[in-house]
Design a protein around this motif. Structure first.
Motif, mmCIF file in Angstrom:
data_model
loop_
_atom_site.group_PDB
_atom_site.id
_atom_site.type_symbol
_atom_site.label_atom_id
_atom_site.label_comp_id
_atom_site.label_asym_id
_atom_site.label_seq_id
_atom_site.Cartn_x
_atom_site.Cartn_y
_atom_site.Cartn_z
ATOM 1 N N ALA A 191 36.914 33.475 36.662
ATOM 2 C CA ALA A 191 36.906 33.708 35.188
ATOM 3 C C ALA A 191 36.428 35.196 34.961
ATOM 4 N N VAL A 192 36.856 35.624 33.615
ATOM 5 C CA VAL A 192 36.147 36.848 32.890
ATOM 6 C C VAL A 192 35.429 36.520 31.766
ATOM 7 N N PHE A 193 34.221 37.079 31.567
ATOM 8 C CA PHE A 193 33.547 36.707 30.455
ATOM 9 C C PHE A 193 33.073 38.421 29.679
ATOM 10 N N GLN A 194 32.991 38.134 28.404
ATOM 11 C CA GLN A 194 32.456 39.297 27.714
ATOM 12 C C GLN A 194 31.266 38.642 27.073
ATOM 13 N N ASP A 195 30.096 39.007 27.447
ATOM 14 C CA ASP A 195 28.794 38.251 27.155
ATOM 15 C C ASP A 195 28.931 36.730 27.630
ATOM 16 N N ALA A 196 28.739 35.963 26.841
ATOM 17 C CA ALA A 196 28.956 34.503 27.077
ATOM 18 C C ALA A 196 30.519 34.168 26.681
ATOM 19 N N ASP A 197 31.224 34.790 26.262
ATOM 20 C CA ASP A 197 32.682 34.350 25.763
ATOM 21 C C ASP A 197 33.524 34.382 26.794
ATOM 22 N N LEU A 198 34.045 33.102 27.080
ATOM 23 C CA LEU A 198 34.958 33.130 28.136
ATOM 24 C C LEU A 198 36.391 33.706 27.648
ATOM 25 N N LEU A 199 36.759 34.810 28.432
ATOM 26 C CA LEU A 199 37.787 35.332 28.118
ATOM 27 C C LEU A 199 39.413 34.817 28.775
ATOM 28 N N VAL A 200 39.252 34.326 30.110
ATOM 29 C CA VAL A 200 40.285 33.722 30.755
ATOM 30 C C VAL A 200 39.557 33.207 32.114
ATOM 31 N N SER A 201 40.263 31.934 32.461
ATOM 32 C CA SER A 201 39.655 31.221 33.477
ATOM 33 C C SER A 201 41.007 30.714 34.252
ATOM 34 N N ILE A 202 41.049 30.887 35.868
ATOM 35 C CA ILE A 202 42.014 30.079 36.277
ATOM 36 C C ILE A 202 41.424 29.446 37.840
ATOM 37 N N GLU A 203 42.194 28.565 38.384
ATOM 38 C CA GLU A 203 41.968 27.929 39.515
ATOM 39 C C GLU A 203 42.883 28.116 40.460
ATOM 40 N N ASP A 204 42.325 28.646 41.755
ATOM 41 C CA ASP A 204 43.554 28.648 42.836
ATOM 42 C C ASP A 204 43.042 28.341 44.070
ATOM 43 N N VAL A 205 43.883 28.172 45.090
ATOM 44 C CA VAL A 205 43.446 27.814 46.505
ATOM 45 C C VAL A 205 42.734 29.110 46.990
ATOM 46 N N SER A 206 42.976 30.151 46.622
ATOM 47 C CA SER A 206 42.440 31.682 47.215
ATOM 48 C C SER A 206 41.588 32.253 46.162
ATOM 49 N N ARG A 207 40.490 32.695 46.809
ATOM 50 C CA ARG A 207 39.464 33.368 45.877
ATOM 51 C C ARG A 207 40.274 34.893 45.609
ATOM 52 N N HIS A 208 40.937 35.322 46.659
ATOM 53 C CA HIS A 208 41.643 36.481 46.461
ATOM 54 C C HIS A 208 42.721 36.492 45.264
ATOM 55 N N ASN A 209 43.552 35.385 45.227
ATOM 56 C CA ASN A 209 44.499 35.277 44.262
ATOM 57 C C ASN A 209 43.732 34.780 42.950
ATOM 58 N N GLY A 210 42.612 34.468 42.932
ATOM 59 C CA GLY A 210 41.882 34.132 41.601
ATOM 60 C C GLY A 210 41.584 35.449 40.918
ATOM 61 N N ILE A 211 40.958 36.243 41.685
ATOM 62 C CA ILE A 211 40.307 37.575 41.099
ATOM 63 C C ILE A 211 41.664 38.499 40.856
ATOM 64 N N ASP A 212 42.747 38.475 41.461
ATOM 65 C CA ASP A 212 43.896 39.055 41.276
ATOM 66 C C ASP A 212 44.368 38.583 39.980
#
Length: 185
Positions: free
Chosen positions: A78-99
């Motif tokens: 996930a990406v946050f700006q301060d404590a505000d969640l901007l986007v979140s995903i789940e994937d079998v790969s941590r690399h795919n997640g960050i990508d």
């Protein structure tokens, strides 16, 4: 490697617009490492995280990773700006997640300078590098940090928080980006 559209990549430099997502010390890793010295992240004074923000972020992710909790073999990112969640995903790969989340940032014109990247995956040098290439100076993981990940983050002036769950976390490097103000509770 051949893509569905027929673009061929024969090795280092053949198709720079194609970026692999795997682990390891292959040509993609080497290419990114050669670009490390060109990365400039915001100064620590302008990109910081407070203890209360970090705790809010962890609480948000406790409720936001249903597949990870149910299956245990899926990574959240996930990406946050301060404590505000901007986007979140789940994937079998941590690399795919960050990508995926950094791709979302690029598609929406979201700068990483004041963002926090959260992942359930290990913070390896590749994960740290991907965050840095996207301008994200603060990375938080439920898991640990490798020695290479820690060394690279220190070189770049990033903050890495690991073993972050519930109300606990370890700051491995980048304490100058952390404000340990007293908890209000």
């Amino acid at each position: 490697m051949t893509t569905r559209a027929g673009i061929r990549s024969g090795g280092a430099g053949a198709a720079p617009e194609i970026v692999g997502t795997s682990c390891g010390l292959g040509t993609v890793f080497g290419d990114l490492m050669r670009q490390v010295d060109a990365i400039t992240l915001p100064e620590a004074a302008s990109a910081r995280v407070s203890r209360s923000t970090l705790l809010q972020l962890l609480e948000t992710m406790r409720h936001h990773d249903a597949i990870h909790r149910a299956a245990g073999s899926v990574h959240s990112c996930a990406v946050f700006q301060d404590a505000d969640l901007l986007v979140s995903i789940e994937d079998v790969s941590r690399h795919n997640g960050i990508d995926t989340v950094t791709g979302w940032m690029a598609l929406h014109g979201v700068s990483g300078a004041d963002k926090i990247l959260f992942t359930t995956g290990r913070l390896t040098s590749e994960m740290v590098m991907k965050a840095a290439h996207n301008g994200v100076p603060i990375v938080v993981s439920r898991n640990g940090v490798t020695a290479m990940g820690c060394d690279l983050a220190a070189k770049l002036g990033m903050a890495l928080f690991g073993r972050a769950a519930n109300r606990r976390f370890l700051c491995y490097v980048g304490v100058e980006r952390f404000d340990p103000e007293a908890d209000a509770n």
